[in-house]
Design an enzyme around this catalytic site. Sequence first.
Site, PDB file in Angstrom:
ATOM      1  N   GLY A  30     -29.493  -0.887 -18.152  1.00 50.06           N
ATOM      2  CA  GLY A  30     -29.964  -2.249 -17.989  1.00 50.06           C
ATOM      3  C   GLY A  30     -30.213  -3.009 -16.588  1.00 50.06           C
ATOM      4  O   GLY A  30     -29.631  -4.078 -16.384  1.00 50.06           O
ATOM      5  N   ARG A  33     -33.354  -6.255 -14.918  1.00 53.50           N
ATOM      6  CA  ARG A  33     -33.263  -7.817 -14.710  1.00 53.50           C
ATOM      7  C   ARG A  33     -31.904  -8.223 -14.680  1.00 53.50           C
ATOM      8  O   ARG A  33     -30.805  -7.095 -14.940  1.00 53.50           O
ATOM      9  CB  ARG A  33     -34.053  -8.507 -15.630  1.00 53.50           C
ATOM     10  CG  ARG A  33     -33.563  -8.511 -17.075  1.00 53.50           C
ATOM     11  CD  ARG A  33     -34.069  -9.525 -18.109  1.00 53.50           C
ATOM     12  NE  ARG A  33     -33.264  -9.664 -19.064  1.00 53.50           N
ATOM     13  CZ  ARG A  33     -33.500 -10.097 -20.457  1.00 53.50           C
ATOM     14  NH1 ARG A  33     -34.652 -10.526 -20.454  1.00 53.50           N
ATOM     15  NH2 ARG A  33     -32.725 -10.468 -21.194  1.00 53.50           N
ATOM     16  N   ASP A  86     -33.260   4.130 -23.624  1.00 50.80           N
ATOM     17  CA  ASP A  86     -32.778   3.396 -24.781  1.00 50.80           C
ATOM     18  C   ASP A  86     -31.442   3.929 -24.796  1.00 50.80           C
ATOM     19  O   ASP A  86     -31.121   4.985 -25.347  1.00 50.80           O
ATOM     20  CB  ASP A  86     -33.657   3.605 -25.944  1.00 50.80           C
ATOM     21  CG  ASP A  86     -33.184   2.793 -27.130  1.00 50.80           C
ATOM     22  OD1 ASP A  86     -31.881   2.294 -26.965  1.00 50.80           O
ATOM     23  OD2 ASP A  86     -33.685   2.732 -28.048  1.00 50.80           O
ATOM     24  N   ASN A 113     -24.269  -0.988 -18.130  1.00 46.95           N
ATOM     25  CA  ASN A 113     -24.361  -2.489 -17.907  1.00 46.95           C
ATOM     26  C   ASN A 113     -25.044  -2.871 -19.054  1.00 46.95           C
ATOM     27  O   ASN A 113     -25.024  -4.027 -19.571  1.00 46.95           O
ATOM     28  CB  ASN A 113     -24.878  -2.715 -16.491  1.00 46.95           C
ATOM     29  CG  ASN A 113     -25.559  -4.032 -16.623  1.00 46.95           C
ATOM     30  OD1 ASN A 113     -24.562  -5.162 -16.372  1.00 46.95           O
ATOM     31  ND2 ASN A 113     -26.717  -4.271 -16.458  1.00 46.95           N
ATOM     32  N   SER A 165     -16.531  -8.311 -21.251  1.00 47.73           N
ATOM     33  CA  SER A 165     -17.010  -9.852 -21.074  1.00 47.73           C
ATOM     34  C   SER A 165     -15.991 -10.411 -21.361  1.00 47.73           C
ATOM     35  O   SER A 165     -15.017 -10.009 -22.111  1.00 47.73           O
ATOM     36  CB  SER A 165     -18.061 -10.010 -22.258  1.00 47.73           C
ATOM     37  OG  SER A 165     -17.988 -11.666 -22.390  1.00 47.73           O
ATOM     38  N   TYR A 178     -20.982 -10.023 -30.935  1.00 44.30           N
ATOM     39  CA  TYR A 178     -20.812  -9.791 -29.663  1.00 44.30           C
ATOM     40  C   TYR A 178     -19.522  -9.717 -29.162  1.00 44.30           C
ATOM     41  O   TYR A 178     -19.055  -8.573 -28.255  1.00 44.30           O
ATOM     42  CB  TYR A 178     -21.689 -11.033 -28.707  1.00 44.30           C
ATOM     43  CG  TYR A 178     -21.674 -10.713 -27.379  1.00 44.30           C
ATOM     44  CD1 TYR A 178     -22.359  -9.969 -26.879  1.00 44.30           C
ATOM     45  CD2 TYR A 178     -20.857 -11.475 -26.565  1.00 44.30           C
ATOM     46  CE1 TYR A 178     -22.693  -9.627 -25.476  1.00 44.30           C
ATOM     47  CE2 TYR A 178     -20.667 -11.248 -25.120  1.00 44.30           C
ATOM     48  CZ  TYR A 178     -21.736 -10.587 -24.623  1.00 44.30           C
ATOM     49  OH  TYR A 178     -21.763 -10.403 -23.175  1.00 44.30           O
ATOM     50  N   LYS A 182     -17.755  -6.562 -27.348  1.00 46.36           N
ATOM     51  CA  LYS A 182     -16.912  -6.471 -26.244  1.00 46.36           C
ATOM     52  C   LYS A 182     -15.650  -6.076 -26.121  1.00 46.36           C
ATOM     53  O   LYS A 182     -15.039  -5.624 -25.135  1.00 46.36           O
ATOM     54  CB  LYS A 182     -17.332  -7.690 -25.359  1.00 46.36           C
ATOM     55  CG  LYS A 182     -18.778  -7.966 -24.983  1.00 46.36           C
ATOM     56  CD  LYS A 182     -19.418  -6.783 -24.211  1.00 46.36           C
ATOM     57  CE  LYS A 182     -20.849  -7.141 -23.716  1.00 46.36           C
ATOM     58  NZ  LYS A 182     -21.392  -6.176 -22.851  1.00 46.36           N
TER      59      LYS A 182
HETATM   60  N1  LIG Z   1     -24.656 -13.206 -18.311  1.00 49.66           N
HETATM   61  C1  LIG Z   1     -23.569 -13.227 -18.592  1.00 49.66           C
HETATM   62  O1  LIG Z   1     -22.922 -14.542 -18.594  1.00 49.66           O
HETATM   63  C2  LIG Z   1     -22.573 -12.375 -19.237  1.00 49.66           C
HETATM   64  C3  LIG Z   1     -21.131 -12.683 -19.419  1.00 49.66           C
HETATM   65  C4  LIG Z   1     -20.377 -11.522 -19.778  1.00 49.66           C
HETATM   66  C5  LIG Z   1     -20.866 -10.315 -19.804  1.00 49.66           C
HETATM   67  N2  LIG Z   1     -22.318  -9.983 -19.742  1.00 49.66           N
HETATM   68  C6  LIG Z   1     -22.582  -8.611 -19.861  1.00 49.66           C
HETATM   69  O2  LIG Z   1     -23.271  -7.970 -18.661  1.00 49.66           O
HETATM   70  C7  LIG Z   1     -24.160  -7.225 -19.026  1.00 49.66           C
HETATM   71  C8  LIG Z   1     -25.548  -7.711 -18.267  1.00 49.66           C
HETATM   72  O3  LIG Z   1     -25.841  -8.879 -18.758  1.00 49.66           O
HETATM   73  P1  LIG Z   1     -27.065  -9.837 -18.100  1.00 49.66           P
HETATM   74  O4  LIG Z   1     -26.817 -11.154 -18.275  1.00 49.66           O
HETATM   75  O5  LIG Z   1     -27.503  -9.199 -16.872  1.00 49.66           O
HETATM   76  O6  LIG Z   1     -28.186  -9.354 -19.193  1.00 49.66           O
HETATM   77  P2  LIG Z   1     -29.653  -9.583 -19.215  1.00 49.66           P
HETATM   78  O7  LIG Z   1     -30.249  -9.772 -20.551  1.00 49.66           O
HETATM   79  O8  LIG Z   1     -30.261 -10.573 -18.177  1.00 49.66           O
HETATM   80  O9  LIG Z   1     -30.308  -8.018 -18.798  1.00 49.66           O
HETATM   81  C9  LIG Z   1     -29.648  -6.995 -19.871  1.00 49.66           C
HETATM   82  C10 LIG Z   1     -30.660  -5.628 -19.429  1.00 49.66           C
HETATM   83  O10 LIG Z   1     -30.317  -4.768 -20.329  1.00 49.66           O
HETATM   84  C11 LIG Z   1     -31.524  -4.298 -21.135  1.00 49.66           C
HETATM   85  N3  LIG Z   1     -31.396  -3.411 -22.512  1.00 49.66           N
HETATM   86  C12 LIG Z   1     -31.151  -4.108 -23.554  1.00 49.66           C
HETATM   87  N4  LIG Z   1     -30.954  -3.212 -24.527  1.00 49.66           N
HETATM   88  C13 LIG Z   1     -31.245  -1.911 -23.933  1.00 49.66           C
HETATM   89  C14 LIG Z   1     -31.307  -0.683 -24.443  1.00 49.66           C
HETATM   90  N5  LIG Z   1     -30.996  -0.441 -25.799  1.00 49.66           N
HETATM   91  N6  LIG Z   1     -31.388   0.367 -23.527  1.00 49.66           N
HETATM   92  C15 LIG Z   1     -31.579   0.062 -22.207  1.00 49.66           C
HETATM   93  N7  LIG Z   1     -31.522  -1.047 -21.634  1.00 49.66           N
HETATM   94  C16 LIG Z   1     -31.359  -2.167 -22.779  1.00 49.66           C
HETATM   95  C17 LIG Z   1     -32.665  -5.341 -21.091  1.00 49.66           C
HETATM   96  O11 LIG Z   1     -33.856  -4.829 -21.158  1.00 49.66           O
HETATM   97  C18 LIG Z   1     -32.373  -6.061 -19.734  1.00 49.66           C
HETATM   98  O12 LIG Z   1     -32.997  -5.764 -18.770  1.00 49.66           O
HETATM   99  C19 LIG Z   1     -24.161  -7.207 -20.510  1.00 49.66           C
HETATM  100  O13 LIG Z   1     -23.495  -5.908 -20.962  1.00 49.66           O
HETATM  101  C20 LIG Z   1     -23.827  -8.428 -20.951  1.00 49.66           C
HETATM  102  O14 LIG Z   1     -23.167  -8.494 -22.190  1.00 49.66           O
HETATM  103  C21 LIG Z   1     -23.092 -11.034 -19.271  1.00 49.66           C
END
Ligand SMILES: NC(=O)c1ccc[n+]([C@@H]2O[C@H](COP(=O)([O-])OP(=O)(O)OC[C@H]3O[C@@H](n4cnc5c(N)ncnc54)[C@H](O)[C@@H]3O)[C@@H](O)[C@H]2O)c1
Length: 273
Positions: A30, A33, A86, A113, A165, A178, A182
């Site tokens: 992931g 971005r 994926d 991630n 999370s 979600y 988590k």
């Molecule tokens: N942003 C937040 O506030 C937050 C808070 C708690 C936890 N998280 C967790 O942190 C991690 C990263 O979050 P983020 O905010 O950077 O998310 P984001 O949506 O900005 O980026 C997630 C990335 O994962 C990729 N992705 C999605 N499905 C996929 C798949 N099947 N295979 C491969 N790649 C895939 C997407 O293309 C994207 O590039 C996630 O696990 C999210 O649940 C985020």
Amino acid sequence: MTTENPARTDSAPLYARYPETVGKVAVVTGAARGMGAVFVEELARRGVHAVGGDLDGAAMKQLAGQVNERLTGTEGAARVFGAEIDVTVAEQHQRLLQTALAEFGRVDYWVNNAGIFPQAEFTEISPEQLTSTYQVNVNGVAYGAQTAARHMREHGGGAIVNMASVAGVRVRATRAAYNSSKAAVRHLTSCMAVELGSDGIRVNAIAPGFVDTEMTRWVREDPAALERALSAVPLHRVGAPIEVFGALYFLLSDSARYMTGAVLPVDGGSQHA
Ligand SMILES: NC(=O)c1ccc[n+]([C@@H]2O[C@H](COP(=O)([O-])OP(=O)(O)OC[C@H]3O[C@@H](n4cnc5c(N)ncnc54)[C@H](O)[C@@H]3O)[C@@H](O)[C@H]2O)c1
């Protein structure tokens, strides 16, 4: 409490350095971005080669190219390589591992991630939403960790970090799929830590709160939602991806060598509020 600019973050550079990680190789899923993109760039800046894998292979490769360009001339910097994966398909993790080995010759760290954040009232959650959330957020983590562990146990150990999370402990409405996915990541982290410790593999998790990425853009763009979200953050601001990187880098390093099965909150205190 309101602030002048409630969406502000603190993206100031992080000066931490763990010299023992230089020359090591990390796989981060992931990573096209959001936090993953910051993770691969900041690891490479500190001399850790990084293979980023993402569902959006084109964006991932582009990001890797941009990072390598930005880091050109940075003393001690390593490289980022971008690949498509994926995470819901177990075999594709094996392919990502092989890519990392072909590109950099070893794999020391694996960061699960990739995640998705769908929302719906509990009674409206579709079977498809439940399935896809669990496939990405839970199965994706398990497949990645299995692949990493099978390799690491034959090569002197390593460190795995899973993205959990605050939602795994502190639930909010309309996020049952979600939240529960988590919670599963937290529990899986404990299970893996117990089974993999004797192979020299440490497995920890990070539990971010509200972090400034695409995933949370909709909250920052809706003043009422933003104020509601920040009212449950004692530090009363949005977190920056670099602040989550600080925890990741520590967990990968030897400074965390007696830590396994831990879930580090990086949430401005929101798990308590
Ligand atoms: N942003 C937040 O506030 C937050 C808070 C708690 C936890 N998280 C967790 O942190 C991690 C990263 O979050 P983020 O905010 O950077 O998310 P984001 O949506 O900005 O980026 C997630 C990335 O994962 C990729 N992705 C999605 N499905 C996929 C798949 N099947 N295979 C491969 N790649 C895939 C997407 O293309 C994207 O590039 C996630 O696990 C999210 O649940 C985020």
